[in-house]
Design a protein around this motif. Structure first.
Motif, mmCIF file in Angstrom:
data_model
loop_
_atom_site.group_PDB
_atom_site.id
_atom_site.type_symbol
_atom_site.label_atom_id
_atom_site.label_comp_id
_atom_site.label_asym_id
_atom_site.label_seq_id
_atom_site.Cartn_x
_atom_site.Cartn_y
_atom_site.Cartn_z
ATOM 1 N N ALA A 15 0.856 -1.145 0.047
ATOM 2 C CA ALA A 15 -0.136 -0.100 -0.024
ATOM 3 C C ALA A 15 0.999 1.119 0.014
ATOM 4 O O ALA A 15 1.399 1.523 0.860
ATOM 5 N N ASP A 16 1.123 1.639 -1.059
ATOM 6 C CA ASP A 16 1.864 3.022 -1.277
ATOM 7 C C ASP A 16 1.640 3.691 -2.508
ATOM 8 O O ASP A 16 1.298 3.252 -3.499
ATOM 9 N N ALA A 17 1.294 5.000 -2.461
ATOM 10 C CA ALA A 17 1.024 5.861 -3.387
ATOM 11 C C ALA A 17 2.003 6.458 -4.505
ATOM 12 O O ALA A 17 1.832 6.746 -5.523
ATOM 13 N N ASP A 18 3.181 6.087 -4.020
ATOM 14 C CA ASP A 18 4.492 6.363 -4.906
ATOM 15 C C ASP A 18 4.827 5.232 -5.574
ATOM 16 O O ASP A 18 5.146 4.086 -5.151
ATOM 17 N N GLU A 35 0.853 -7.551 -4.844
ATOM 18 C CA GLU A 35 -0.165 -6.696 -5.502
ATOM 19 C C GLU A 35 -0.075 -5.254 -4.716
ATOM 20 O O GLU A 35 0.364 -5.309 -3.641
ATOM 21 N N ALA A 36 -0.443 -4.320 -5.456
ATOM 22 C CA ALA A 36 -0.179 -2.932 -5.150
ATOM 23 C C ALA A 36 -1.532 -1.992 -5.171
ATOM 24 O O ALA A 36 -2.268 -2.097 -6.235
ATOM 25 N N VAL A 37 -1.763 -1.389 -4.187
ATOM 26 C CA VAL A 37 -2.927 -0.288 -4.154
ATOM 27 C C VAL A 37 -2.322 1.125 -3.834
ATOM 28 O O VAL A 37 -1.148 1.062 -3.237
ATOM 29 N N THR A 38 -3.072 2.205 -4.130
ATOM 30 C CA THR A 38 -2.454 3.378 -4.009
ATOM 31 C C THR A 38 -3.227 4.283 -2.912
ATOM 32 O O THR A 38 -2.768 5.560 -2.615
ATOM 33 N N THR A 39 -4.442 3.846 -2.598
ATOM 34 C CA THR A 39 -5.253 4.497 -1.241
ATOM 35 C C THR A 39 -5.536 3.562 -0.401
ATOM 36 O O THR A 39 -5.590 2.512 -0.508
ATOM 37 N N PRO A 40 -5.849 4.164 0.809
ATOM 38 C CA PRO A 40 -6.396 3.446 2.167
ATOM 39 C C PRO A 40 -7.952 2.665 1.724
ATOM 40 O O PRO A 40 -7.811 1.559 2.173
ATOM 41 N N PRO A 41 -8.480 3.437 1.014
ATOM 42 C CA PRO A 41 -9.874 2.535 0.890
ATOM 43 C C PRO A 41 -9.580 1.483 -0.017
ATOM 44 O O PRO A 41 -10.351 0.257 0.199
ATOM 45 N N ALA A 42 -8.636 1.596 -1.007
ATOM 46 C CA ALA A 42 -8.245 0.618 -2.022
ATOM 47 C C ALA A 42 -7.739 -0.645 -0.898
ATOM 48 O O ALA A 42 -7.988 -1.842 -1.385
ATOM 49 N N MET A 43 -6.842 -0.184 -0.148
ATOM 50 C CA MET A 43 -6.190 -1.115 0.773
ATOM 51 C C MET A 43 -6.990 -1.922 1.489
ATOM 52 O O MET A 43 -7.077 -3.388 1.702
ATOM 53 N N LEU A 44 -7.879 -1.381 2.023
ATOM 54 C CA LEU A 44 -8.789 -2.098 3.183
ATOM 55 C C LEU A 44 -9.944 -2.979 2.410
ATOM 56 O O LEU A 44 -10.197 -3.893 2.593
ATOM 57 N N ASP A 65 -6.977 13.821 3.996
ATOM 58 C CA ASP A 65 -7.979 14.346 4.829
ATOM 59 C C ASP A 65 -9.222 13.210 4.797
ATOM 60 O O ASP A 65 -10.014 13.493 5.788
ATOM 61 N N ASP A 66 -8.853 11.961 4.165
ATOM 62 C CA ASP A 66 -10.295 11.235 4.355
ATOM 63 C C ASP A 66 -9.930 10.083 5.783
ATOM 64 O O ASP A 66 -10.738 9.540 6.100
ATOM 65 N N SER A 67 -8.807 10.214 6.474
ATOM 66 C CA SER A 67 -8.531 9.737 7.719
ATOM 67 C C SER A 67 -8.884 8.406 7.744
ATOM 68 O O SER A 67 -9.050 7.722 8.725
ATOM 69 N N ALA A 68 -8.799 7.832 6.737
ATOM 70 C CA ALA A 68 -8.900 6.250 6.617
ATOM 71 C C ALA A 68 -7.798 5.407 7.485
ATOM 72 O O ALA A 68 -8.706 4.299 7.862
#
Length: 71
Positions: A15-18, A35-44, A65-68
């Motif tokens: 889980a990394d946006a970079d 596997e890779a995801v770029t956002t907290p919601p995608a990770m969850l 600002d989403d505080s996920a």
């Protein structure tokens, strides 16, 4: 003395946006299903109901600002 065999890591979620961070993780984990995801919601979403052996999480991923990832 019995020594347990080393655990085997086969399936990792990064889980990394970079994109560079994801690339470094893939290089370090050569031969492992990454596997890779770029956002907290995608990770969850990806974690629910999945059997990952390891989660590599960029601690800066939740700095928006989403505080996920706020605990």
């Amino acid at each position: 003395m019995d020594i347990a065999p080393p655990s085997t890591v086969r399936h990792v979620l990064v889980a990394d946006a970079d994109p560079d961070g994801v690339g470094r993780a893939r290089a370090a984990l050569e031969g492992v299903d990454v596997e890779a995801v770029t956002t907290p919601p995608a990770m969850l979403e990806r974690l629910v109901g999945s059997a990952f052996d390891l989660l590599l999480l960029d601690p800066a991923l939740g700095d928006d600002d989403d505080s996920a990832l706020a605990l």
